[in-house]
Design a protein around this motif. Structure first.
Motif, PDB file in Angstrom:
ATOM      1  N   LEU A 229      10.228  46.134  18.911  1.00 23.14           N
ATOM      2  CA  LEU A 229       9.817  47.165  18.169  1.00 23.14           C
ATOM      3  C   LEU A 229       8.608  47.529  18.652  1.00 23.14           C
ATOM      4  O   LEU A 229       8.315  48.852  19.264  1.00 23.14           O
ATOM      5  N   LYS A 230       7.486  47.018  19.186  1.00 23.82           N
ATOM      6  CA  LYS A 230       6.346  47.295  20.090  1.00 23.82           C
ATOM      7  C   LYS A 230       6.667  47.739  21.322  1.00 23.82           C
ATOM      8  O   LYS A 230       5.890  48.907  21.815  1.00 23.82           O
ATOM      9  N   GLU A 231       7.790  47.086  22.047  1.00 25.12           N
ATOM     10  CA  GLU A 231       8.237  47.769  23.352  1.00 25.12           C
ATOM     11  C   GLU A 231       8.964  49.164  23.052  1.00 25.12           C
ATOM     12  O   GLU A 231       8.470  49.993  24.059  1.00 25.12           O
ATOM     13  N   ALA A 232       9.633  49.247  22.100  1.00 28.05           N
ATOM     14  CA  ALA A 232      10.239  50.607  21.738  1.00 28.05           C
ATOM     15  C   ALA A 232       9.238  51.683  21.514  1.00 28.05           C
ATOM     16  O   ALA A 232       9.602  53.021  22.178  1.00 28.05           O
ATOM     17  N   GLY A 276      10.702  61.744  15.023  1.00 27.70           N
ATOM     18  CA  GLY A 276       9.856  61.033  16.040  1.00 27.70           C
ATOM     19  C   GLY A 276       9.244  59.535  15.694  1.00 27.70           C
ATOM     20  O   GLY A 276       8.484  59.204  16.429  1.00 27.70           O
ATOM     21  N   LYS A 277       9.608  59.237  14.492  1.00 24.58           N
ATOM     22  CA  LYS A 277       8.921  57.969  14.034  1.00 24.58           C
ATOM     23  C   LYS A 277       9.904  56.771  13.976  1.00 24.58           C
ATOM     24  O   LYS A 277      11.306  56.884  13.915  1.00 24.58           O
ATOM     25  N   PHE A 278       9.234  55.640  13.988  1.00 24.31           N
ATOM     26  CA  PHE A 278       9.907  54.198  13.758  1.00 24.31           C
ATOM     27  C   PHE A 278       9.957  53.863  12.420  1.00 24.31           C
ATOM     28  O   PHE A 278       8.880  53.822  11.908  1.00 24.31           O
ATOM     29  N   SER A 279      10.973  53.107  12.093  1.00 23.43           N
ATOM     30  CA  SER A 279      10.937  52.242  10.929  1.00 23.43           C
ATOM     31  C   SER A 279      10.306  50.841  11.342  1.00 23.43           C
ATOM     32  O   SER A 279      10.098  50.449  12.365  1.00 23.43           O
ATOM     33  N   ASP A 280       9.666  49.989  10.469  1.00 21.75           N
ATOM     34  CA  ASP A 280       9.643  48.765  10.335  1.00 21.75           C
ATOM     35  C   ASP A 280      10.847  48.026  10.697  1.00 21.75           C
ATOM     36  O   ASP A 280      11.829  48.572  10.567  1.00 21.75           O
ATOM     37  N   VAL A 281      10.707  46.713  11.338  1.00 28.17           N
ATOM     38  CA  VAL A 281      12.023  45.783  11.471  1.00 28.17           C
ATOM     39  C   VAL A 281      12.570  45.715   9.732  1.00 28.17           C
ATOM     40  O   VAL A 281      11.725  45.374   8.925  1.00 28.17           O
ATOM     41  N   TYR A 293      18.714  42.326  11.795  1.00 31.25           N
ATOM     42  CA  TYR A 293      17.445  43.251  11.752  1.00 31.25           C
ATOM     43  C   TYR A 293      17.617  44.456  12.567  1.00 31.25           C
ATOM     44  O   TYR A 293      18.135  44.858  13.578  1.00 31.25           O
ATOM     45  N   PHE A 294      17.081  45.785  11.908  1.00 30.68           N
ATOM     46  CA  PHE A 294      17.160  47.013  12.449  1.00 30.68           C
ATOM     47  C   PHE A 294      15.827  47.372  12.597  1.00 30.68           C
ATOM     48  O   PHE A 294      14.889  47.329  12.023  1.00 30.68           O
ATOM     49  N   ILE A 295      16.017  48.098  13.786  1.00 22.06           N
ATOM     50  CA  ILE A 295      14.999  48.885  14.539  1.00 22.06           C
ATOM     51  C   ILE A 295      15.244  50.524  14.342  1.00 22.06           C
ATOM     52  O   ILE A 295      16.104  50.857  15.004  1.00 22.06           O
ATOM     53  N   ILE A 296      15.031  51.331  13.686  1.00 22.93           N
ATOM     54  CA  ILE A 296      15.457  52.758  13.616  1.00 22.93           C
ATOM     55  C   ILE A 296      14.251  53.845  14.082  1.00 22.93           C
ATOM     56  O   ILE A 296      13.342  53.727  13.578  1.00 22.93           O
ATOM     57  N   TYR A 297      14.733  54.878  14.940  1.00 22.82           N
ATOM     58  CA  TYR A 297      14.133  55.719  15.516  1.00 22.82           C
ATOM     59  C   TYR A 297      14.702  57.063  14.953  1.00 22.82           C
ATOM     60  O   TYR A 297      15.967  57.378  15.234  1.00 22.82           O
ATOM     61  N   CYS A 298      14.009  58.152  14.352  1.00 25.70           N
ATOM     62  CA  CYS A 298      14.328  59.237  13.617  1.00 25.70           C
ATOM     63  C   CYS A 298      14.547  60.403  14.870  1.00 25.70           C
ATOM     64  O   CYS A 298      13.197  60.822  15.315  1.00 25.70           O
ATOM     65  N   VAL A 299      15.505  60.787  15.128  1.00 32.19           N
ATOM     66  CA  VAL A 299      15.661  61.890  16.251  1.00 32.19           C
ATOM     67  C   VAL A 299      15.671  63.299  15.354  1.00 32.19           C
ATOM     68  O   VAL A 299      14.852  64.079  15.817  1.00 32.19           O
ATOM     69  N   ASN A 300      16.013  63.419  14.193  1.00 33.44           N
ATOM     70  CA  ASN A 300      16.005  64.535  13.307  1.00 33.44           C
ATOM     71  C   ASN A 300      16.141  64.328  11.877  1.00 33.44           C
ATOM     72  O   ASN A 300      17.192  63.697  11.629  1.00 33.44           O
ATOM     73  N   SER A 301      15.017  64.492  11.114  1.00 35.52           N
ATOM     74  CA  SER A 301      15.064  64.068   9.675  1.00 35.52           C
ATOM     75  C   SER A 301      16.055  64.958   8.922  1.00 35.52           C
ATOM     76  O   SER A 301      16.488  64.425   7.871  1.00 35.52           O
TER      77      SER A 301
END
Length: 348
Positions: A229-232, A276-281, A293-301
């Motif tokens: 997540l930090k790297e993402a 443009g935001k990331f979720s927590d793990v 475990y999921f890491i999610i990035y929002c492209v378009n809400s």
């Protein structure tokens, strides 16, 4: 070709029937009676083009009409799969042809039940709708070979009546569901575009490898997810980063609140994100029972096109549910029977 457009038109209506109607799987020779006087008589001897082979209420269906439907199936499938398609075995005792003949009988029966109800409700076709049916019939019959016309009992008037039944069924769907709730809020239907990484802790990864982590291994996986997540958050191309680091078979999706892809916890987390935001793990279990475990990035809400399409889907589901309930009542009040002789001889 005109015939292809016409067959596709019929496919659309028949698909509607397959979605909205309750299957009417009648055993040969069986019937449901309601005391209605029978005007049409089922054929018990030699089956000819003019033989009555199906009855729905007082309406008799001739064998020639059944053959017309067989021709439409031929046009729909044989160009792609060949004429031997119908002999292909689904299981030890059933061929595709067996399934197709049952479906034809179901659809015809359903159409006649709907027509009977339409007559009672005084729902009729307009002159334009009748003209439309005639145009399609002329295209279909005009494009058929002399051999097919004879084998499938093709005539313009008979084919036009077949199309009229289908157009009327579509019309009755909307008449019968006029009171369905068509109000769907934006939030109820909202669809979001996301990209994500999944680290599987129990289930199968994208290569089909089974994974079952113990508590200690899961802790290590959680640490790895936190590092990713930090790297993402620093990478300029999350999609490529996700493809390199995920256990899932895909890294992008359009989801709504009813989506099963990520599981409920990850879905909830995704739909809270702004563009443009990331979720927590987030640990979540999907519909197949895979946990990760999921890491999610929002492209378009809010994907507006997808949201609009999902609104239409919700409304259609409500209409379908209402129509099924009404159709079940119509069917209950209609005598339906099939000629035993016809059923034994009938082939696609």
């Amino acid at each position: 070709m005109k015939i292809n457009r016409t067959v596709k038109y019929m496919q659309g209506i028949l698909c509607l029937l397959c979605i909205i109607l309750i299957p009417v799987i009648m055993l040969p020779g069986c019937s449901k009676t309601n005391g209605t006087k029978k005007k049409a008589k089922l054929e018990t001897g030699e089956i000819k083009d003019t033989s009555i082979v199906i009855k729905a209420g007082d309406t008799g269906v001739k064998y020639s009409e059944v053959r017309n439907y067989c021709y439409l199936l031929k046009c729909q499938y044989e160009a792609s799969f060949g004429s031997k398609l119908w002999k292909y075995k689904i299981n030890k005792d059933t061929t595709i042809g067996d399934e197709a003949k049952q479906e034809i009988v179901n659809v015809i029966t359903q159409l006649k039940v709907i027509r009977k109800t339409a007559d009672e409700m005084q729902v009729t076709l307009t002159s334009d709708e009748k003209d439309e049916a005639m145009r399609h019939a002329e295209e279909i019959v005009g494009s058929a070979s002399a051999k097919d016309k004879e084998e499938y009992c093709l005539g313009i008037q008979g084919m036009a009546e077949l199309y009229e039944d289908n157009i009327l069924a579509e019309k009755m769907f909307y008449v019968a569901t006029d009171e369905a709730d068509t109000v769907v809020t934006d939030e109820e239907a909202r669809q979001a575009d996301i990209q994500y990484i999944e680290i599987v802790t129990r289930g199968k990864d994208r290569n089909g490898t089974s994974i079952s982590m113990d508590d200690a291994t899961k802790k290590e996986a959680a640490k790895r997810a936190a590092k990713l997540l930090k790297e993402a958050k620093k990478t300029p191309d999350f999609l490529s980063f996700a493809e390199e680091n995920t256990d899932a078979g895909t890294v992008s999706a359009t989801i709504g609140r009813d989506s099963k892809l990520l599981g409920q916890k990850a879905t909830d987390a995704a739909l809270k994100l702004k563009k443009g935001k990331f979720s927590d793990v987030t640990e979540s279990k999907d519909a197949n029972g895979t946990t990760g475990y999921f890491i999610i990035y929002c492209v378009n809400s809010n994907n507006e096109d997808a949201t609009y399409a999902y609104k239409e889907k919700i409304i259609e589901e409500r209409q379908t549910s209402m129509f099924k309930e009404k159709y079940a009542g119509w069917l209950k009040d209609c005598d339906v029977s099939i000629s035993q002789k016809f059923w034994e001889e009938f082939e696609i």
